[in-house]
Design a protein around this motif. Structure first.
Motif, PDB file in Angstrom:
ATOM      1  N   CYS A 103      -3.870  -1.697   3.963  1.00  0.00           N
ATOM      2  CA  CYS A 103      -3.118  -1.009   2.911  1.00  0.00           C
ATOM      3  C   CYS A 103      -1.827  -0.454   3.496  1.00  0.00           C
ATOM      4  O   CYS A 103      -1.815   0.071   4.606  1.00  0.00           O
ATOM      5  CB  CYS A 103      -3.949   0.080   2.244  1.00  0.00           C
ATOM      6  SG  CYS A 103      -3.929   1.674   3.065  1.00  0.00           S
ATOM      7  N   HIS A 122      -0.147   2.035   2.506  1.00  0.00           N
ATOM      8  CA  HIS A 122      -0.040   3.495   2.447  1.00  0.00           C
ATOM      9  C   HIS A 122      -0.576   4.153   3.715  1.00  0.00           C
ATOM     10  O   HIS A 122       0.027   5.072   4.242  1.00  0.00           O
ATOM     11  CB  HIS A 122      -0.832   4.053   1.254  1.00  0.00           C
ATOM     12  CG  HIS A 122      -0.237   3.681  -0.060  1.00  0.00           C
ATOM     13  ND1 HIS A 122      -0.974   3.586  -1.226  1.00  0.00           N
ATOM     14  CD2 HIS A 122       1.032   3.371  -0.400  1.00  0.00           C
ATOM     15  CE1 HIS A 122      -0.180   3.239  -2.211  1.00  0.00           C
ATOM     16  NE2 HIS A 122       1.038   3.099  -1.748  1.00  0.00           N
ATOM     17  N   HIS A 123      -1.743   3.693   4.169  1.00  0.00           N
ATOM     18  CA  HIS A 123      -2.406   4.377   5.290  1.00  0.00           C
ATOM     19  C   HIS A 123      -2.636   3.470   6.500  1.00  0.00           C
ATOM     20  O   HIS A 123      -3.209   3.900   7.486  1.00  0.00           O
ATOM     21  CB  HIS A 123      -3.777   4.920   4.853  1.00  0.00           C
ATOM     22  CG  HIS A 123      -3.734   5.832   3.673  1.00  0.00           C
ATOM     23  ND1 HIS A 123      -3.884   5.383   2.383  1.00  0.00           N
ATOM     24  CD2 HIS A 123      -3.526   7.160   3.589  1.00  0.00           C
ATOM     25  CE1 HIS A 123      -3.797   6.407   1.549  1.00  0.00           C
ATOM     26  NE2 HIS A 123      -3.575   7.500   2.248  1.00  0.00           N
ATOM     27  N   CYS A 139      -9.055   3.074   3.418  1.00  0.00           N
ATOM     28  CA  CYS A 139      -8.456   4.376   3.083  1.00  0.00           C
ATOM     29  C   CYS A 139      -9.331   5.153   2.105  1.00  0.00           C
ATOM     30  O   CYS A 139      -9.166   6.369   1.971  1.00  0.00           O
ATOM     31  CB  CYS A 139      -7.023   4.222   2.583  1.00  0.00           C
ATOM     32  SG  CYS A 139      -6.855   3.187   1.160  1.00  0.00           S
TER      33      CYS A 139
HETATM   34 ZN   LIG Z   1      -4.450   3.410   1.674  1.00  0.00          ZN
END
Ligand SMILES: [Zn+2]
Length: 278
Positions: free
Chosen positions: A162, A164-165, A233
């Protein structure tokens, strides 16, 4: 704030400088985008090149208005040997991250080579789909009188991350098409899906990306992509939900408009799941 972050002179000395009238002039990052002439001089043949290849490529892509988000492929901008150089530069940057995390990478035997391991892992494995060109998917004609006209559903195992993380995403994509005038080898569906997945992604975007690339490779206008995946995540942090599963579906052409085709695709997925439960 009194305790300001001070850039490390070894790492950052040349990054925010431009070469102008025979001397280095400090330059704010944003200015690079606006000053076309300075950029041209930097990118031109025999001209000044940034101290870091990564910076040179970033500025070049900005100037070309080429998007380079975590899920974008940038292989057109890379030449032979560039990835090795970028791994060296990323190693240096990861060393700084470990230092800032207060991990003794000089004495802890388990952390000694970690910066380089991380750099290599990002470029060669978990984000390889950003730097590698599209897999070669030779197409075979499917236009004779006894051409295959049925539905084809391929199950492709996926590993992604991902954006985002930078946590692992692990799952399966079911790719369904009604063959057009050409066919590609069965393993190519999975190669294309994995090439799309080996980047920083969101599952929703990944589903779209796979559909677009399969359409490009096969010419099929009737297709569907269904992904089910678990997300690190959600499992390792945040809500810590260990059995969470995310499902996304992209349908095009008859898969979207014709209920019979859509049902056949979904039924095929169920049959595949019975055959090979994940
Ligand atoms: Zn994430």
């Amino acid at each position: 704030m009194t305790n300001k972050f001070k850039p490390d002179p070894v790492i950052h000395a040349d990054v925010n400088m431009e070469f102008k009238q025979d001397e280095y002039v400090p330059l704010k990052k944003e200015v690079y985008i606006k000053k076309e002439t300075a950029l041209d001089a930097m990118a031109g043949d025999g001209g000044y090149q940034e101290a870091y290849l990564g910076d040179h490529l970033r500025f070049k892509m900005k100037r070309d208005k080429k998007r380079f988000w975590a899920g974008d492929n940038i292989s057109d901008y890379l030449h032979e040997g560039d990835v090795e150089k970028l791994i060296d530069e990323a190693t240096e940057a990861f060393e700084l991250v470990l230092d800032r995390l207060l991990i003794d990478r000089e004495n802890d035997p388990n952390s000694k080579g970690t910066a380089r391991r991380l750099a290599k892992m990002y470029f060669n494995e978990i984000m390889a789909g950003r730097y590698d060109p599209a897999p070669d998917a030779t197409a075979f004609p499917n236009d004779s009188s006894d051409r295959y006209e049925g539905m084809l559903v391929v199950r492709s195992e996926l590993r992604s991350m991902c954006s985002h993380h930078h946590q692992p995403v692990s799952g399966v994509a079911y790719i369904g098409i009604i063959a057009a005038n050409k066919l590609i080898g069965l393993s190519k569906y999975t190669r294309i899906a994995q090439w799309c997945a080996r980047r920083g992604t969101l599952q929703e975007e990944l589903c779209n990306d796979i559909a677009r690339e399969i359409e490009k490779a096969t010419g099929a206008k009737d297709l569907g992509v269904y992904i089910q995946a678990t997300h690190g995540c959600c499992e390792n942090r945040g809500i810590m939900a260990h059995s969470s599963l995310t499902q996304t579906t992209v349908l095009k052409g008859a898969f979207k408009d014709d209920m019979g085709t859509k049902k056949e695709f979904m039924d095929n997925i169920k049959l595949q799941q019975e055959f090979a439960p994940r």
